[in-house]
Design a protein around this motif. Structure first.
Motif, mmCIF file in Angstrom:
data_model
loop_
_atom_site.group_PDB
_atom_site.id
_atom_site.type_symbol
_atom_site.label_atom_id
_atom_site.label_comp_id
_atom_site.label_asym_id
_atom_site.label_seq_id
_atom_site.Cartn_x
_atom_site.Cartn_y
_atom_site.Cartn_z
ATOM 1 N N ILE A 73 44.634 87.747 -0.567
ATOM 2 C CA ILE A 73 45.141 86.397 -0.319
ATOM 3 C C ILE A 73 45.235 85.623 -1.632
ATOM 4 O O ILE A 73 46.218 84.915 -1.884
ATOM 5 N N GLY A 74 44.215 85.749 -2.480
ATOM 6 C CA GLY A 74 44.252 85.083 -3.780
ATOM 7 C C GLY A 74 45.447 85.520 -4.610
ATOM 8 O O GLY A 74 46.084 84.698 -5.282
ATOM 9 N N THR A 75 45.766 86.800 -4.553
ATOM 10 C CA THR A 75 46.928 87.320 -5.273
ATOM 11 C C THR A 75 48.217 86.702 -4.753
ATOM 12 O O THR A 75 49.101 86.323 -5.533
ATOM 13 N N GLN A 76 48.314 86.603 -3.444
ATOM 14 C CA GLN A 76 49.519 86.020 -2.841
ATOM 15 C C GLN A 76 49.675 84.548 -3.192
ATOM 16 O O GLN A 76 50.793 84.048 -3.365
ATOM 17 N N ILE A 77 48.569 83.850 -3.322
ATOM 18 C CA ILE A 77 48.624 82.414 -3.614
ATOM 19 C C ILE A 77 48.859 82.138 -5.093
ATOM 20 O O ILE A 77 49.702 81.316 -5.462
ATOM 21 N N ALA A 78 48.125 82.827 -5.960
ATOM 22 C CA ALA A 78 48.157 82.462 -7.390
ATOM 23 C C ALA A 78 48.115 83.671 -8.319
ATOM 24 O O ALA A 78 47.605 83.579 -9.428
ATOM 25 N N GLY A 79 48.620 84.807 -7.863
ATOM 26 C CA GLY A 79 48.686 85.975 -8.737
ATOM 27 C C GLY A 79 47.310 86.516 -9.099
ATOM 28 O O GLY A 79 46.345 86.356 -8.349
ATOM 29 N N ARG A 80 47.223 87.146 -10.266
ATOM 30 C CA ARG A 80 45.960 87.763 -10.670
ATOM 31 C C ARG A 80 44.846 86.727 -10.859
ATOM 32 O O ARG A 80 43.690 86.992 -10.536
ATOM 33 N N ASP A 81 45.192 85.557 -11.379
ATOM 34 C CA ASP A 81 44.180 84.502 -11.516
ATOM 35 C C ASP A 81 43.605 84.129 -10.152
ATOM 36 O O ASP A 81 42.392 83.915 -10.013
ATOM 37 N N ALA A 83 43.421 86.104 -7.568
ATOM 38 C CA ALA A 83 42.579 87.214 -7.129
ATOM 39 C C ALA A 83 41.203 87.149 -7.782
ATOM 40 O O ALA A 83 40.176 87.373 -7.127
ATOM 41 N N LEU A 84 41.169 86.840 -9.065
ATOM 42 C CA LEU A 84 39.895 86.775 -9.793
ATOM 43 C C LEU A 84 38.989 85.674 -9.235
ATOM 44 O O LEU A 84 37.809 85.909 -8.968
ATOM 45 N N VAL A 85 39.541 84.491 -9.057
ATOM 46 C CA VAL A 85 38.698 83.391 -8.570
ATOM 47 C C VAL A 85 38.331 83.579 -7.105
ATOM 48 O O VAL A 85 37.212 83.255 -6.685
ATOM 49 N N ALA A 86 39.247 84.143 -6.314
ATOM 50 C CA ALA A 86 38.941 84.391 -4.905
ATOM 51 C C ALA A 86 37.851 85.451 -4.781
ATOM 52 O O ALA A 86 36.951 85.335 -3.942
#
Length: 200
Positions: A73-81, A83-86
């Motif tokens: 979901i993090g990737t879909q929302i804001a890319g790799r950044d 994904a990292l924070v999620a």
């Protein structure tokens, strides 16, 4: 989505997903409050010891899947950044869940999912190393920290320091914090070797 709101939303979703306590749900269904048994952790290792390997595996998979969903979901929302924070937020949510008095697990199942998604090759190597450590030593805590330390070391030497290596170092530090009592017992030779309840 802008550079601030996207990662923030990813972190919020990751944390809330992390707060889902699979082990607590599994143990309550079995009529046991896992936070009062064994190490009192809601993670897969403690569930396996108290309720058997089947329920331990269910707990592992539940914690793995929720973290995997967080990074996807993090990737879909804001890319790799995103994904990292999620992913980081999911581990924090698992370890310190808001809805369960901030008493959760140790974050290893969730960390495995996140590392496998973000750093597949280092993750697979670290899983293999951890399996060898657990087979030889019978200490799951030592194997768990092997996953985090080996993956962090590989990423440190093969990926950019920021954000990749920093991310892995942070989740290693979180793992060490959650395993500090295990480390003390290991140093003193009092850590329990892994055993599971033979019947579910």
């Amino acid at each position: 989505m802008n550079n601030f709101f996207g990662p923030l939303l990813s972190a919020l979703i990751g944390y809330l997903l992390g707060c889902f306590a699979t082990g607590l749900l599994v143990s309550k269904k079995a009529g046991v409050n896992i936070r009062e048994k064994g190490s009192k952790s809601t993670g897969a290792t403690n569930v396996s010891r108290i309720l058997g390997i089947k329920k331990g595996l269910i707990t592992f998979l539940g914690d793995f899947i929720k973290a995997l969903l967080a990074v996807i979901i993090g990737t879909q929302i804001a890319g790799r950044d995103g994904a990292l924070v999620a992913g980081l937020a999911a581990i924090i949510g698992h370890n310190w869940p808001l809805f369960f008095r901030f008493k959760g697990g140790k974050g290893i199942s969730s960390s495995c999912a996140i590392l496998l998604y973000l750093f597949p090759v280092p993750a697979i190597i670290s899983f293999a190393a951890a399996l060898i450590v657990i087979i030889i030593s019978k200490y799951v805590s030592l194997g768990s920290l092997t996953i985090l330390s080996v993956s962090a070391a590989i990423v440190l030497f093969t990926k950019p320091f920021f954000p990749d290596a920093v991310f892995c170092i942070v989740i290693l530090l979180l793992g060490v914090i959650r395993h500090r009592s295990n480390l003390a017992r290991l140093i003193n030779g009092k850590e329990n070797k892994f055993s599971i309840k033979p019947n579910d």
